[in-house]
Motif scaffolding. Sequence first.
Motif, PDB file in Angstrom:
ATOM      1  N   LEU A 110       0.849  -1.181   0.000  1.00  0.00           N
ATOM      2  CA  LEU A 110       0.000   0.000   0.000  1.00  0.00           C
ATOM      3  C   LEU A 110       0.890   1.238   0.000  1.00  0.00           C
ATOM      4  N   ASP A 111       1.180   1.756  -1.188  1.00  0.00           N
ATOM      5  CA  ASP A 111       2.037   2.925  -1.314  1.00  0.00           C
ATOM      6  C   ASP A 111       1.227   4.197  -1.052  1.00  0.00           C
ATOM      7  N   GLU A 112       1.874   5.191  -0.456  1.00  0.00           N
ATOM      8  CA  GLU A 112       1.215   6.467  -0.121  1.00  0.00           C
ATOM      9  C   GLU A 112      -0.008   6.229   0.763  1.00  0.00           C
ATOM     10  N   ILE A 113       0.148   5.385   1.777  1.00  0.00           N
ATOM     11  CA  ILE A 113      -0.964   5.008   2.656  1.00  0.00           C
ATOM     12  C   ILE A 113      -1.571   6.207   3.373  1.00  0.00           C
ATOM     13  N   GLY A 114      -0.766   7.242   3.590  1.00  0.00           N
ATOM     14  CA  GLY A 114      -1.248   8.415   4.303  1.00  0.00           C
ATOM     15  C   GLY A 114      -2.280   9.226   3.545  1.00  0.00           C
ATOM     16  N   GLU A 115      -2.500   8.893   2.273  1.00  0.00           N
ATOM     17  CA  GLU A 115      -3.445   9.647   1.452  1.00  0.00           C
ATOM     18  C   GLU A 115      -4.868   9.093   1.506  1.00  0.00           C
ATOM     19  N   LEU A 116      -5.073   7.952   2.146  1.00  0.00           N
ATOM     20  CA  LEU A 116      -6.411   7.363   2.207  1.00  0.00           C
ATOM     21  C   LEU A 116      -7.332   8.183   3.093  1.00  0.00           C
ATOM     22  N   SER A 117      -8.604   8.244   2.728  1.00  0.00           N
ATOM     23  CA  SER A 117      -9.594   8.956   3.542  1.00  0.00           C
ATOM     24  C   SER A 117      -9.868   8.171   4.818  1.00  0.00           C
ATOM     25  N   LEU A 118     -10.406   8.845   5.812  1.00  0.00           N
ATOM     26  CA  LEU A 118     -10.715   8.188   7.081  1.00  0.00           C
ATOM     27  C   LEU A 118     -11.742   7.075   6.891  1.00  0.00           C
ATOM     28  N   ARG A 147       0.110 -10.479   3.407  1.00  0.00           N
ATOM     29  CA  ARG A 147       1.067  -9.754   4.244  1.00  0.00           C
ATOM     30  C   ARG A 147       1.070  -8.295   3.777  1.00  0.00           C
ATOM     31  N   ILE A 148       0.948  -7.359   4.715  1.00  0.00           N
ATOM     32  CA  ILE A 148       0.817  -5.945   4.383  1.00  0.00           C
ATOM     33  C   ILE A 148       2.156  -5.222   4.553  1.00  0.00           C
ATOM     34  N   ILE A 149       2.535  -4.496   3.495  1.00  0.00           N
ATOM     35  CA  ILE A 149       3.634  -3.537   3.576  1.00  0.00           C
ATOM     36  C   ILE A 149       3.063  -2.191   3.140  1.00  0.00           C
ATOM     37  N   ALA A 150       3.258  -1.176   3.947  1.00  0.00           N
ATOM     38  CA  ALA A 150       2.756   0.153   3.623  1.00  0.00           C
ATOM     39  C   ALA A 150       3.914   1.140   3.563  1.00  0.00           C
ATOM     40  N   ALA A 151       3.722   2.219   2.832  1.00  0.00           N
ATOM     41  CA  ALA A 151       4.767   3.231   2.712  1.00  0.00           C
ATOM     42  C   ALA A 151       4.140   4.616   2.688  1.00  0.00           C
ATOM     43  N   THR A 152       4.876   5.594   3.208  1.00  0.00           N
ATOM     44  CA  THR A 152       4.402   6.966   3.202  1.00  0.00           C
ATOM     45  C   THR A 152       5.562   7.926   3.372  1.00  0.00           C
ATOM     46  N   ASN A 153       5.398   9.135   2.819  1.00  0.00           N
ATOM     47  CA  ASN A 153       6.377  10.185   3.077  1.00  0.00           C
ATOM     48  C   ASN A 153       5.868  11.145   4.151  1.00  0.00           C
ATOM     49  N   ARG A 154       4.722  10.843   4.711  1.00  0.00           N
ATOM     50  CA  ARG A 154       4.154  11.649   5.783  1.00  0.00           C
ATOM     51  C   ARG A 154       4.593  11.124   7.150  1.00  0.00           C
ATOM     52  N   ASP A 155       4.529  11.999   8.153  1.00  0.00           N
ATOM     53  CA  ASP A 155       4.746  11.602   9.542  1.00  0.00           C
ATOM     54  C   ASP A 155       3.392  11.147  10.076  1.00  0.00           C
ATOM     55  N   LEU A 156       3.159   9.840  10.064  1.00  0.00           N
ATOM     56  CA  LEU A 156       1.826   9.349  10.421  1.00  0.00           C
ATOM     57  C   LEU A 156       1.484   9.593  11.890  1.00  0.00           C
ATOM     58  N   SER A 157       2.496   9.641  12.756  1.00  0.00           N
ATOM     59  CA  SER A 157       2.200   9.942  14.167  1.00  0.00           C
ATOM     60  C   SER A 157       1.640  11.352  14.290  1.00  0.00           C
ATOM     61  N   GLU A 158       2.167  12.278  13.482  1.00  0.00           N
ATOM     62  CA  GLU A 158       1.638  13.641  13.470  1.00  0.00           C
ATOM     63  C   GLU A 158       0.258  13.671  12.817  1.00  0.00           C
ATOM     64  N   GLU A 159       0.053  12.856  11.776  1.00  0.00           N
ATOM     65  CA  GLU A 159      -1.256  12.770  11.135  1.00  0.00           C
ATOM     66  C   GLU A 159      -2.302  12.251  12.119  1.00  0.00           C
ATOM     67  N   VAL A 160      -1.897  11.303  12.967  1.00  0.00           N
ATOM     68  CA  VAL A 160      -2.792  10.784  14.007  1.00  0.00           C
ATOM     69  C   VAL A 160      -3.149  11.904  14.979  1.00  0.00           C
ATOM     70  N   GLN A 162      -3.238  14.999  14.475  1.00  0.00           N
ATOM     71  CA  GLN A 162      -4.075  15.996  13.821  1.00  0.00           C
ATOM     72  C   GLN A 162      -5.451  15.445  13.418  1.00  0.00           C
ATOM     73  N   GLY A 163      -5.686  14.159  13.706  1.00  0.00           N
ATOM     74  CA  GLY A 163      -6.979  13.558  13.413  1.00  0.00           C
ATOM     75  C   GLY A 163      -7.176  13.172  11.962  1.00  0.00           C
ATOM     76  N   ARG A 164      -6.080  13.115  11.198  1.00  0.00           N
ATOM     77  CA  ARG A 164      -6.189  12.776   9.767  1.00  0.00           C
ATOM     78  C   ARG A 164      -5.877  11.311   9.485  1.00  0.00           C
ATOM     79  N   PHE A 165      -5.424  10.587  10.486  1.00  0.00           N
ATOM     80  CA  PHE A 165      -5.135   9.164  10.297  1.00  0.00           C
ATOM     81  C   PHE A 165      -5.545   8.424  11.558  1.00  0.00           C
ATOM     82  N   LEU A 169      -5.266   2.071  13.142  1.00  0.00           N
ATOM     83  CA  LEU A 169      -4.687   1.599  11.880  1.00  0.00           C
ATOM     84  C   LEU A 169      -3.181   1.866  11.856  1.00  0.00           C
ATOM     85  N   TYR A 170      -2.778   3.016  12.375  1.00  0.00           N
ATOM     86  CA  TYR A 170      -1.357   3.344  12.438  1.00  0.00           C
ATOM     87  C   TYR A 170      -0.589   2.280  13.216  1.00  0.00           C
ATOM     88  N   HIS A 171      -1.100   1.900  14.373  1.00  0.00           N
ATOM     89  CA  HIS A 171      -0.418   0.892  15.192  1.00  0.00           C
ATOM     90  C   HIS A 171      -0.474  -0.489  14.533  1.00  0.00           C
TER      91      HIS A 171
END
Length: 332
Positions: A110-118, A147-160, A162-165, A169-171
């Motif tokens: 799952l590339d660019e996982i941070g772009e998915l809607s809530l 087996r899931i491999i995800a990738a992102t250029n975003r800081d997902l902890s910060e996205e969490v 901010q309520g955007r991720f 799911l992050y954990h």
Amino acid sequence: MKDAHKAKGDGFVGESLKMVELKNEIRVVSGSELSVLITGETGVGKEVVARTVHAQSRRCDEAIVQINCAALSENIAESELFGHVKGSFTGANKDRMGKFELANNGTLFLDEIGELSLNIQAKLLRALQEGEIQRVGADKNIYVDVRIIAATNRDLSEEVAQGRFREDLYHRLSVFPLKVPALRERIDDIPLLSGFILHNLKGKIGTNNVRVSKSAMHQLLQYDWPGNVRELQHVLMRAALRAAATTSGKVGVIEINHLGLDFVVNNTDDSNNITPAITTDNKSFTEIVAEFQRQLITQAMEENDHVWAKAARQLQLDRGNLYRQAKRLGLT
């Protein structure tokens, strides 16, 4: 028939300390079934890392299926991930498998996982938790072993934060995180990367032999590379084409004027402007790069009273990595 291919895991080039550490982490996690979250700036090679993890896994004989989450609009994301049945919506003219089914027994990247809607994140989490999916418009669930491999250029902890991720799911995704270093953090890998890139260009640009001059290589080593490995690849592709255009099928030599960049030097200290002379007659690109590295290290050691730590600082390398490079080149 699956619209995916098996990963070879090639193209993962680097001997710097950060890359050695990353390769070790990949070896640790590849043999497991843990989810992997790959982070890093755009252009660092997250897809290459994902394919390397798959190639070293027990699922390597099965497909790795990739989906770019940034390209999924809200109205098609569910169908792309989970599939649909005929008649479930306008345009659904036949049953269609989604990426989860295509990746069954293999790996889903799952590339660019941070772009998915809530909304889609919630449905993805349910699929990961239950190991089951449901095609759009279907009544029954389908079990999938993925087996899931995800990738992102975003800081997902910060996205969490901010309520955007979704935090859950992050954990779920970041059971084993892999951070891919920026190219400016592993500048000493540039000669190897350049050799690999140019080798793969053979026959595509009008000549089978292109190499980098010592002055051009020196400039490549001094640049900050905001676009990372992808930028290096594009710069070398354009430069190789320009160099090949002036050789009439003979050996192309990439010079500074072929690079097409306004270089910004990271360190303006003249002591770092090392440009040793190199004899290139009848030598392969790999041999030229090795000789360049050998002379860089030798000169740096001489200028720093043969103190490894001082020479490493001058070359902007980790001391241990400098020693390993010197050993590899036969200098110790």
